[in-house]
Design an enzyme around this catalytic site. Structure first.
Site, PDB file in Angstrom:
ATOM      1  CG  ASN A  11      -3.229  -4.668   6.355  1.00  0.00           C
ATOM      2  OD1 ASN A  11      -2.980  -4.932   7.581  1.00  0.00           O
ATOM      3  ND2 ASN A  11      -2.722  -3.385   5.649  1.00  0.00           N
ATOM      4  CD1 TRP A  12      -8.297  -8.630   8.695  1.00  0.00           C
ATOM      5  CD2 TRP A  12      -7.895  -9.822  10.587  1.00  0.00           C
ATOM      6  NE1 TRP A  12      -9.052  -9.901   8.804  1.00  0.00           N
ATOM      7  CE2 TRP A  12      -8.580 -10.632   9.701  1.00  0.00           C
ATOM      8  CE3 TRP A  12      -7.354 -10.478  11.872  1.00  0.00           C
ATOM      9  CZ2 TRP A  12      -9.006 -11.920  10.205  1.00  0.00           C
ATOM     10  CZ3 TRP A  12      -7.703 -11.865  11.881  1.00  0.00           C
ATOM     11  CH2 TRP A  12      -8.485 -12.626  11.181  1.00  0.00           C
ATOM     12  CE  LYS A  13      -5.405  -1.147   6.414  1.00  0.00           C
ATOM     13  NZ  LYS A  13      -5.839   0.371   5.664  1.00  0.00           N
ATOM     14  CG  HIS A  93       0.600  -0.736   5.035  1.00  0.00           C
ATOM     15  ND1 HIS A  93      -0.125   0.755   5.602  1.00  0.00           N
ATOM     16  CD2 HIS A  93      -0.284  -1.387   4.372  1.00  0.00           C
ATOM     17  CE1 HIS A  93      -1.425   0.661   5.027  1.00  0.00           C
ATOM     18  NE2 HIS A  93      -1.320  -0.513   4.293  1.00  0.00           N
ATOM     19  CD  GLU A  95      -3.086   2.277   7.015  1.00  0.00           C
ATOM     20  OE1 GLU A  95      -3.038   1.289   7.934  1.00  0.00           O
ATOM     21  OE2 GLU A  95      -4.030   2.347   6.278  1.00  0.00           O
ATOM     22  CD  GLU A 165      -1.240  -1.742   0.187  1.00  0.00           C
ATOM     23  OE1 GLU A 165      -2.604  -2.267   0.325  1.00  0.00           O
ATOM     24  OE2 GLU A 165      -0.904  -1.107   1.127  1.00  0.00           O
ATOM     25  N   GLY A 171      -8.172   2.662   1.943  1.00  0.00           N
ATOM     26  CA  GLY A 171      -9.284   3.408   3.056  1.00  0.00           C
ATOM     27  C   GLY A 171     -10.004   4.369   2.481  1.00  0.00           C
ATOM     28  CB  SER A 211     -10.761   1.275  -2.230  1.00  0.00           C
ATOM     29  OG  SER A 211     -10.413   2.161  -1.213  1.00  0.00           O
ATOM     30  N   GLY A 232      -7.909  -4.389   3.080  1.00  0.00           N
ATOM     31  CA  GLY A 232      -8.103  -3.663   4.457  1.00  0.00           C
ATOM     32  C   GLY A 232      -9.528  -4.087   4.551  1.00  0.00           C
ATOM     33  N   GLY A 233     -10.217  -2.845   4.443  1.00  0.00           N
ATOM     34  CA  GLY A 233     -11.810  -3.026   4.756  1.00  0.00           C
ATOM     35  C   GLY A 233     -12.589  -3.959   4.588  1.00  0.00           C
TER      36      GLY A 233
END
Ligand code: PGA
Length: 253
Positions: A11-13, A93, A95, A165, A171, A211, A232-233
């Site tokens: 998930n590159w956001k 999601h 966010e 999640e 994150g 994470s 993500g990260g």
């Protein structure tokens, strides 16, 4: 027990436009033997989607409209995503829920819209730290699962991937412990068994997100109810994402 094919999704956001996305893909070399064992997905920003389709992994959008077409300035419909080769769409999601106020009702409408067009939702759920600490983990997950999947039939739900999640792990560098992750995943599978059938619950894939990184992926992906990751990260760098793919391959080898 069904052997569920692990699914690892990046998930590159709001990172990587078309140029950076193409550069990532050029460095992201997947082995054919690995692809038989694991499904790989990259969720890129809308404008980078066309730059990464047509490769040996599936492409996901990070959002979509719940409407078919019309006067909805700034929105992107599922049929438009389908036209550029998108296979999956992230929904719910945290966010989007927390920063853009997305409700379970909207998430449900998006899930239905995605399935109606033959695409597949990666339907995200998860509790906040306050909800967990108040002892509300199960009730929060139950509401999100029940409302998000409302009106979706047996056949439809089999085309959904669920991503558990925990919001406090996204994150933050803090990962759910293997015990916490396994407990929540088993809970979600149990909820799906209640809503549908135990056979369906046994087939549906539930990813862990929050994470996940090369240092903890082997342990998390080795747990019985974890069928992959939404990352993500640690998915922004091709080497790091490849290492997660290897962990998923190892979890079924
Ligand atoms: P993270 O993000 O891996 O950076 O915690 C996961 C996600 O938001 O899907």
């Amino acid at each position: 027990m069904t052997l569920r094919k692990p699914i690892i999704a990046a998930n590159w956001k709001m990172n990587k436009g078309p140029a950076e996305a193409s550069e990532f893909v050029a460095h992201f070399k997947l082995e054919a033997a690995d692809l038989e064992k694991v499904e790989i997905v990259i969720a890129a920003p809308f404008i980078a989607l066309s730059s990464i389709t047509g490769k040996n992994f599936a492409v996901a959008a990070q959002n979509c409209s719940d409407k078919e077409s019309g006067a909805y300035t700034g929105e992107i419909s599922v049929s438009m995503l389908k036209e550029v080769g998108v296979e999956y769409v992230l929904t719910g999601h945290s966010e989007r829920r927390s920063l853009y106020g997305e409700t379970d009702l909207e998430v449900n409408a998006k899930n239905c819209q995605i399935l109606d067009h033959g695409l597949k939702p990666i339907f995200c759920i998860g509790e906040t730290l306050a909800e967990r600490e108040a002892g509300n983990l199960k009730s929060v997950l139950k509401t999100q699962v029940t409302e998000g999947l409302k009106g979706i039939c047996n056949e439809g739900v089999l085309n959904c991937v669920v991503a558990y999640e925990p919001v406090w792990a996204i994150g933050t560098g803090v990962t759910a412990s293997p015990e916490q992750a396994q407990e929540a995943h088993a809970m979600v599978r149990g909820l799906i068994a209640e809503l549908y059938t135990p056979e369906i619950a046994d087939q549906i894939r539930i990813q862990y997100g929050g994470s996940m990184k090369p240092a903890n992926a082997d342990e998390l992906l080795g747990l019985p109810d974890i069928d992959g990751g939404l990352v993500g990260g640690a998915a922004l760098d091709p080497e790091s994402f490849l290492s997660l793919v290897r962990s998923a391959v190892n979890s079924v080898s």
